[in-house]
Design a protein around this motif. Sequence first.
Motif, PDB file in Angstrom:
ATOM      1  N   LEU A   1       0.831  -1.234   0.001  1.00  0.00           N
ATOM      2  CA  LEU A   1       0.064  -0.086   0.174  1.00  0.00           C
ATOM      3  C   LEU A   1       0.968   1.247   0.016  1.00  0.00           C
ATOM      4  O   LEU A   1       0.332   2.370  -0.309  1.00  0.00           O
ATOM      5  CB  LEU A   1      -1.017   0.170   1.058  1.00  0.00           C
ATOM      6  N   ALA A   2       2.163   1.219   0.250  1.00  0.00           N
ATOM      7  CA  ALA A   2       2.951   2.266   0.489  1.00  0.00           C
ATOM      8  C   ALA A   2       3.016   2.753  -1.404  1.00  0.00           C
ATOM      9  O   ALA A   2       3.223   4.229  -1.291  1.00  0.00           O
ATOM     10  CB  ALA A   2       4.299   2.206   0.874  1.00  0.00           C
ATOM     11  N   CYS A   3       2.917   2.163  -1.948  1.00  0.00           N
ATOM     12  CA  CYS A   3       3.157   2.703  -3.440  1.00  0.00           C
ATOM     13  C   CYS A   3       1.866   2.422  -4.362  1.00  0.00           C
ATOM     14  O   CYS A   3       1.812   2.894  -5.448  1.00  0.00           O
ATOM     15  CB  CYS A   3       4.377   1.626  -4.179  1.00  0.00           C
ATOM     16  N   HIS A   4       0.886   1.498  -4.135  1.00  0.00           N
ATOM     17  CA  HIS A   4      -0.147   1.216  -4.656  1.00  0.00           C
ATOM     18  C   HIS A   4      -1.376   1.458  -4.130  1.00  0.00           C
ATOM     19  O   HIS A   4      -1.625   0.933  -2.822  1.00  0.00           O
ATOM     20  CB  HIS A   4      -0.311  -0.389  -5.218  1.00  0.00           C
ATOM     21  N   GLY A   5      -2.432   1.913  -4.876  1.00  0.00           N
ATOM     22  CA  GLY A   5      -3.697   2.104  -4.365  1.00  0.00           C
ATOM     23  C   GLY A   5      -4.466   0.907  -4.559  1.00  0.00           C
ATOM     24  O   GLY A   5      -4.109   0.035  -5.228  1.00  0.00           O
ATOM     25  N   ASN A   6      -5.453   0.726  -3.724  1.00  0.00           N
ATOM     26  CA  ASN A   6      -6.347  -0.484  -3.886  1.00  0.00           C
ATOM     27  C   ASN A   6      -7.636  -0.312  -3.171  1.00  0.00           C
ATOM     28  O   ASN A   6      -7.676  -0.165  -1.896  1.00  0.00           O
ATOM     29  CB  ASN A   6      -5.572  -1.748  -3.349  1.00  0.00           C
ATOM     30  N   LYS A   7      -8.838  -0.050  -3.802  1.00  0.00           N
ATOM     31  CA  LYS A   7     -10.144   0.103  -3.297  1.00  0.00           C
ATOM     32  C   LYS A   7     -10.520  -1.027  -2.373  1.00  0.00           C
ATOM     33  O   LYS A   7     -11.375  -0.602  -1.626  1.00  0.00           O
ATOM     34  CB  LYS A   7     -11.230   0.151  -4.569  1.00  0.00           C
ATOM     35  N   ASP A   8     -10.160  -2.178  -2.493  1.00  0.00           N
ATOM     36  CA  ASP A   8     -10.458  -3.268  -1.546  1.00  0.00           C
ATOM     37  C   ASP A   8      -9.902  -2.990  -0.330  1.00  0.00           C
ATOM     38  O   ASP A   8     -10.797  -3.492   0.633  1.00  0.00           O
ATOM     39  CB  ASP A   8      -9.841  -4.730  -2.227  1.00  0.00           C
TER      40      ASP A   8
END
Length: 156
Positions: A67-74
Motif C-alpha cells: 500500500l505504500a506504493c499502490h492504491g487498492n479500493k479493496d
Amino acid sequence: MVGLKHAAGLCLALSLIAFVAGADAASLQPQEVRITDAELGSSLTGAPGDPVQGAKWFKSRKLGNCLACHGNKDLASEPFHGEIGPPLDGVADRYSEAELRAIVVNSKDVFGPETIMPGFYRVLEGQRVLKDFQGKPILTAEQVEDVIAYLNTLKE
C-alpha cells in the motif's frame, strides 16, 4: 549384469520421483527461482496461498507494504495508499497468476533494474538492506503465495 543395470536404472528412477515429490513439498529457495518470459508458473511452495493472509501481508507496513506504493479500493479502509505504482484494482484481469508471481518474486526481472519495486523473494547482496532482511528475502515463499492468492481476487 543386465539385472544390475536394470536395478540401477530403477533406483535412479525412484530417486528422481522422490526428489520431485520432495521438491513439491518444500519451498523453492530464492536462488533456485527462475523467471522465464516474465512468468513464474509454479507455486514456490507447491500449494496455493491464502488470500486472507495475503491481504494481511499486502497491507503490513513491516513486510509487504504494498500500500505504500499502490492504491487498492479493496483495502480502502486502510490509510496511506501510495500513488507511485499503478492502482491494483483489477490486477488479476491484467496479469496471469504466473506473471503476478514473477512480479512479486523479483520485479527487476520483469520490469527491468530501474523499477523502484523491490523483489520480495530474492536475497539482496551488496545493497543497502534493512538489518532484519540482510541475507534473506522480504517475504517467505508461503507469504508470496498468499499475496498472489490475494492479488488474484482483485478483479474488475
